[in-house]
Design a protein around this motif. Structure first.
Motif: not given
Length: 565
Positions: A365-381
């Motif tokens: 039940e953990t689907i966001v980690f590693g590089e996926l976090n980086d991708i979303l970080d860039e868009q969220f910022e």
């Protein structure tokens, strides 16, 4: 097309342009790159050192090839560009170059007059810049057909391909151009990651389309420079692809705004869409520019394609990674909404960490980690504060909600027009979805990955606020704790309350225990916050009192015995 043919052809191209043949070390680098070897592997099979090959010989060789072939050549794209540009014509080109070399040297005996002498236009009519090497491609038949129709049949002047990071925009466009490149005199690809100004970009494109042109424009002459560029697009049928990044977008603002100094990109798009010419600009981005929104239409020369995830074609990714449990593959695709990059990252993790068992991964039940976090970080910022708050509420609600429900959740005074603009911006950024249900429009987060990422952000920020409060005891620092409600106690749906407790409240408690390492210390800090909120106005208190009570309950404390009651 084999290695011997390629080596011979490159040798002749270099000789035709420089008057010398390939050096031994250059041939070694060429052969190694063609065989997809690393520089370490290349060095192991020759007499040259790794440092010399990697730091001296190879960079000089790729620079030389870039100059003589008219494209930016590197080790990673070398084979791709040669195969795409020449295909099976290496023998013909090599023979033609040998003929030119013989003529230059005065050797006119035994020359076959049927061989072509003109190849310079073929070599220099395309400039693929830093186009990525695409090794695999899945599905997208309909999207390819649509883009081909727009580019060739409908002669569109401006085409945008937009969608979330990793969804496959660049990959689709590369394949689309391969299918349509013969319809254009010039094909140019530019990656805007270095954030060139419009003036610099146009100067470079103009020089490629018309080498005899002199760049006499300054930054202040941008209107005249655009006019001059459009003049070239009328003379020649060109396909120009701009693969954009977030670097030219204005951070912390609604979608469609450019950074200071880059507003002229909007002017360029507007004029290319409105003014008549024979060419097409393809714009690849995560969000649709405002200029395209205003100009696009089914029967207009400006179109946009919103790219969604893969369906069953995504199973090819799992087959390549040799994943197990085929019956669970569809669940994995739905979980990541068919995002190719996300599925590749996850498939690698499943193979390496779970021995290929998809079912074992899904149990985590953990689907966001590693590089996926980086991708979303860039868009969220990039998004504005209001957009962040909207995303927070959509994640907390755990179900689609209407505009009126969202309006009721947000405590701070926000104009209805601004709220609508925020929702529209999130739609254009592909972060939320809109559904019409029973004459009411409802909104939800675009996919489970975004939902979990946003919830993780909520948990991290609230824990940080409580940790900072424990150091300085400043009540104004608990901004998010009073802005959002973690568990809606008035919620009629108990299942939603249980979900909010499980997904938000418990992770916050667990993180606080990890940070402060003492449950009694956590309750002490939470109680201090409550005491400082006494007597404050409703707007200052916000949801903070309710949230702290929920956290204290989660810590299994008896609220009835607390002095602040």
């Amino acid at each position: 097309m084999n290695l011997e043919e390629v080596t011979k052809t490159i040798d002749n191209v270099v000789f035709a342009n420089t008057g010398r043949h390939l050096r031994d070390v250059e041939a070694v680098v060429l052969k190694g790159a063609w065989q997809a070897k690393t520089y370490e592997q290349i060095a192991e099979t020759c007499e040259y050192s790794l440092n010399y090959i990697k730091q001296v010989a190879a960079p000089k060789f790729w620079k030389l090839l870039s100059e003589v072939l008219g494209e930016n050549i590197s080790k990673t794209n070398f084979r791709f560009i040669i195969e795409r540009q020449w295909g099976g014509q290496t023998e013909k080109i090599s023979s033609s170059l040998e003929l030119q070399n013989s003529l230059s040297a005065g050797n006119i005996n035994n020359i076959d007059a049927s061989l072509p002498l003109e190849i310079s236009n073929e070599l220099k009519s395309q400039d693929w810049g830093e186009v990525p090497e695409i090794n695999t491609f899945y599905g997208r038949t309909q999207e390819l057909a649509m883009l081909k129709k727009w580019l060739v049949n409908d002669s569109c002047r401006l085409v945008a391909v937009v969608g979330m990071g990793g969804i496959g925009k660049t990959t689709l466009c590369v394949h689309s151009i391969h299918q349509t490149q013969d319809e254009f005199e010039f094909v140019i690809w530019r990656d805007l990651r270095s954030a060139p100004s419009v003036s610099k970009l146009l100067a470079e494109l103009t020089q490629f389309l018309s080498p005899q042109s002199k760049n006499y424009f300054t930054e202040e002459d941008i209107d005249a420079q655009i006019s001059d560029f459009i003049g070239l697009l009328r003379q020649h049928r060109c396909l120009i692809v701009l693969d954009t990044t977030t670097v030219i977008q204005q951070s912390s603002h609604f979608a469609g705004h450019y950074r200071e100094g880059y507003q002229t990109y909007g002017k360029l798009l507007k004029r290319l869409g409105q003014e008549s010419h024979r060419s097409c600009l393809m714009w690849i981005a995560r969000e649709k520019p405002r200029e395209i929104v205003l100009m696009e239409g089914e029967n207009r020369p400006v179109r946009s394609l919103y790219l969604k995830g893969l369906n069953s074609q995504a199973k090819e990714i799992f087959q390549e990674k040799n994943l197990l449990d085929p019956n669970s593959w569809e669940d994995l695709i739905q979980l990541y909404r068919g995002n190719p990059l996300a599925l590749k990252i996850v498939a690698s993790t499943i193979q390496e960490l779970f021995g290929g068992k998809v079912s074992a991964f899904l149990k985590q039940e953990t689907i966001v980690f590693g590089e996926l976090n980086d991708i979303l970080d860039e868009q969220f910022e990039c998004i504005s504060a209001l957009e962040q708050e909207i995303l927070y509420w959509l994640a907390i609600e755990c179900q689609p909600i209407s505009l009126s429900q969202l309006r009721a959740d947000i405590l701070a005074p926000v104009a209805q027009s601004e709220l609508i603009e925020g929702l529209e911006s999130l739609l254009r950024r592909s972060l939320i979805e809109r559904t019409v249900a029973q004459e009411e429009v409802i909104f939800s987060l675009q996919q489970p990955v975004v939902s979990q990422y946003v919830i993780n952000q909520i948990c991290e920020r609230i824990c940080t606020e409580i940790q900072e409060f424990s150091k300085n005891h400043k009540i104004e620092k608990i901004e998010l704790l009073k802005t959002l409600v973690l568990v809606k106690k008035t919620q009629d749906n108990e299942a939603i309350q249980d979900m909010q407790t499980r997904l938000i409240l418990k992770p916050i408690k667990n993180q606080l225990c990890k940070i402060l390492r003492d449950e009694s210390l956590i309750s002490e800090q939470l109680t201090k916050i409550l005491s400082l909120l006494q007597g404050k106005t409703a707007l200052v208190v916000g949801y903070a009192k309710s949230n702290i009570e929920s956290l204290l309950l989660e810590l299994k404390l008896d609220l009835g015995d607390l002095s602040y009651r």
